[in-house]
Design an enzyme around this catalytic site. Structure first.
Site, PDB file in Angstrom:
ATOM      1  N   LYS A  81      43.534 -17.953   6.923  1.00 18.54           N
ATOM      2  CA  LYS A  81      44.148 -16.732   7.460  1.00 18.54           C
ATOM      3  C   LYS A  81      43.569 -15.487   6.787  1.00 18.54           C
ATOM      4  O   LYS A  81      43.288 -14.482   7.445  1.00 18.54           O
ATOM      5  CB  LYS A  81      45.675 -16.798   7.289  1.00 18.54           C
ATOM      6  N   GLN A  94      54.321 -19.070   4.285  1.00 23.04           N
ATOM      7  CA  GLN A  94      53.660 -20.321   4.658  1.00 23.04           C
ATOM      8  C   GLN A  94      54.643 -21.486   4.581  1.00 23.04           C
ATOM      9  O   GLN A  94      55.331 -21.662   3.578  1.00 23.04           O
ATOM     10  CB  GLN A  94      52.461 -20.563   3.726  1.00 23.04           C
ATOM     11  N   ASP A 133      54.557 -14.597  12.448  1.00 21.90           N
ATOM     12  CA  ASP A 133      54.617 -16.020  12.807  1.00 21.90           C
ATOM     13  C   ASP A 133      55.548 -16.252  13.996  1.00 21.90           C
ATOM     14  O   ASP A 133      55.510 -17.315  14.615  1.00 21.90           O
ATOM     15  CB  ASP A 133      55.117 -16.855  11.618  1.00 21.90           C
TER      16      ASP A 133
HETATM   17  C1  BQF Z   1      40.661 -26.730  12.707  1.00 21.09           C
HETATM   18  C2  BQF Z   1      49.839 -26.066  10.100  1.00 21.09           C
HETATM   19  C3  BQF Z   1      51.149 -28.078  10.121  1.00 21.09           C
HETATM   20  C4  BQF Z   1      52.083 -27.503   9.266  1.00 21.09           C
HETATM   21  C5  BQF Z   1      51.904 -26.204   8.832  1.00 21.09           C
HETATM   22  C6  BQF Z   1      41.666 -24.606  11.883  1.00 21.09           C
HETATM   23  C7  BQF Z   1      43.863 -24.563  10.919  1.00 21.09           C
HETATM   24  C8  BQF Z   1      43.945 -25.932  11.069  1.00 21.09           C
HETATM   25  C9  BQF Z   1      42.892 -26.640  11.645  1.00 21.09           C
HETATM   26  C10 BQF Z   1      44.976 -23.779  10.327  1.00 21.09           C
HETATM   27  C11 BQF Z   1      48.673 -25.280  10.471  1.00 21.09           C
HETATM   28  C12 BQF Z   1      47.622 -25.836  11.353  1.00 21.09           C
HETATM   29  C13 BQF Z   1      48.532 -23.987   9.962  1.00 21.09           C
HETATM   30  C14 BQF Z   1      41.759 -25.978  12.044  1.00 21.09           C
HETATM   31  C15 BQF Z   1      47.338 -23.131  10.231  1.00 21.09           C
HETATM   32  C16 BQF Z   1      46.671 -24.779  11.868  1.00 21.09           C
HETATM   33  O1  BQF Z   1      39.486 -26.356  12.544  1.00 21.09           O
HETATM   34  O2  BQF Z   1      40.971 -27.643  13.464  1.00 21.09           O
HETATM   35  C17 BQF Z   1      42.717 -23.902  11.325  1.00 21.09           C
HETATM   36  O3  BQF Z   1      44.729 -23.028   9.420  1.00 21.09           O
HETATM   37  N1  BQF Z   1      46.263 -23.891  10.803  1.00 21.09           N
HETATM   38  C18 BQF Z   1      49.566 -23.479   9.115  1.00 21.09           C
HETATM   39  O4  BQF Z   1      49.489 -22.354   8.648  1.00 21.09           O
HETATM   40  O5  BQF Z   1      50.618 -24.227   8.826  1.00 21.09           O
HETATM   41  C19 BQF Z   1      50.791 -25.495   9.250  1.00 21.09           C
HETATM   42  C20 BQF Z   1      50.035 -27.379  10.536  1.00 21.09           C
END
Ligand code: BQF
Length: 308
Positions: free
Chosen positions: A59, A103, A126
């Site tokens: 992010k 987060q 969010d």
């Molecule tokens: C990719 C998330 C579960 C629980 C809390 C790129 C992200 C992930 C994968 C990413 C996720 C999942 C995020 C890929 C943010 C997605 O290349 O496939 C980016 O950063 N995510 C989160 O902040 O909290 C989570 C999944």
């Protein structure tokens, strides 16, 4: 018309996320050029979960790319709910902060609902605050959670028709599956521009046979469970669009390290599907890109710009 013998078209989340980030960057330059302050995102992370740290890093990198200024507040795992609420309150009242995210997941002992509701609705990029989820459910303008917005954007940019089509959403998390189901089923004529699909929601108590039956009817399957291999070829109608929101880290035999996999048995399902998102590189990057869009839009609303 695509035939069952053809391989599915891969929906390139990295490419569309890149497009969205470019658009945000241009809009941001215009906004700042008009004399507004550079938008600012503050991310709070509690504890040292490696996956969460990776997500926050992604992010922050995206912020740099689009020109959003950002800051991470890293708190120890021992942080109490009261301490976290106090920091959120301070940031809610800091007008240099346009977007504020906490987060998830949070350590045991901290109530996620209380925390999400504490983030001011205007800064809740969010979209997890009760006001924003409530607004979405009622077809009112607000901040839509990034992953659902990312799924919607992928469907739009790949011209996947949802109008009157059968969609199934598997999973019932409040932050991901529920808002996706809301967007899919809602009226395209209202403020949040729904997708007019016929939506079925399945979850852990849907019997496997029933899940297969519902999936086989679906033109669009959105799966957000976190169970590798849940969706197999036999569950997919030829030509269907498969959106894989699941992310699991499993050991990679080839490298001995970890790799990301979704909920879909990708190699076999792509032989029957019309479109399919990969993991990684599908929905994940869209989540981060849509967060950038939400942050710019929050800064615009706070500056009194009607034009979002
Ligand atoms: C990719 C998330 C579960 C629980 C809390 C790129 C992200 C992930 C994968 C990413 C996720 C999942 C995020 C890929 C943010 C997605 O290349 O496939 C980016 O950063 N995510 C989160 O902040 O909290 C989570 C999944």
């Amino acid at each position: 018309m695509r035939f069952a013998s053809n391989m599915a078209q891969i929906i390139d989340g990295n490419r569309i996320a890149n497009e969205v980030r470019c658009e945000v960057r241009l809009q941001l330059e215009k906004f700042v050029g008009a004399g507004n302050r550079v938008p600012h995102l503050t991310a709070i992370i509690v504890g040292e979960d490696p996956a969460s740290q990776t997500y926050v890093e992604k992010k922050i990198i995206a912020c740099k790319e689009v020109g959003i200024s950002s800051e991470t507040k890293a708190l120890p795992i021992t942080t109490t709910q009261e301490e976290l609420l106090k920091l959120i309150d301070e940031l809610n009242n800091d007008d240099k902060v346009n977007g504020l995210l906490v987060q998830l997941p949070l350590p045991a002992g901290i109530d996620e609902r209380i925390i999400c509701n504490a983030v001011s609705a205007a800064k809740d990029v969010d979209g997890f605050n009760e006001l924003n989820i409530g607004r979405l459910a009622l077809d009112m303008k607000g901040i839509v959670p990034a992953t659902p917005l990312g799924v919607k954007t992928l469907l739009e940019r790949y011209n996947i028709n949802t109008f009157g089509r059968n969609a199934v959403v598997i999973g019932r998390s409040k932050n991901v599956s529920l808002p996706i189901a809301i967007l899919l089923h809602s009226d395209g004529r209202n403020a949040t521009k729904g997708m007019d699909a016929t939506v079925t929601i399945c979850h852990r108590y849907t019997p496997p046979k029933e899940l297969t039956r519902v999936c086989r009817q679906a033109d669009i399957i959105v799966v957000a469970v976190g169970k590798p291999g849940l969706i197999t070829k036999d569950m997919v109608k030829p030509g269907a669009c498969i959106i894989d929101v699941g992310i699991s880290r499993i050991p990679d035999e080839a490298t001995g390290k970890f790799k990301l996999v979704g909920d879909v048995e990708f190699d076999e399902v792509r032989e029957v599907a019309g479109h399919i998102t990969p993991v990684p590189g599908g929905v994940g990057p869209m989540t981060v890109a849509m967060l950038m869009k939400n942050t710019l839009n929050a800064a615009k609303s706070q500056a009194g710009c009607a034009d979002k």
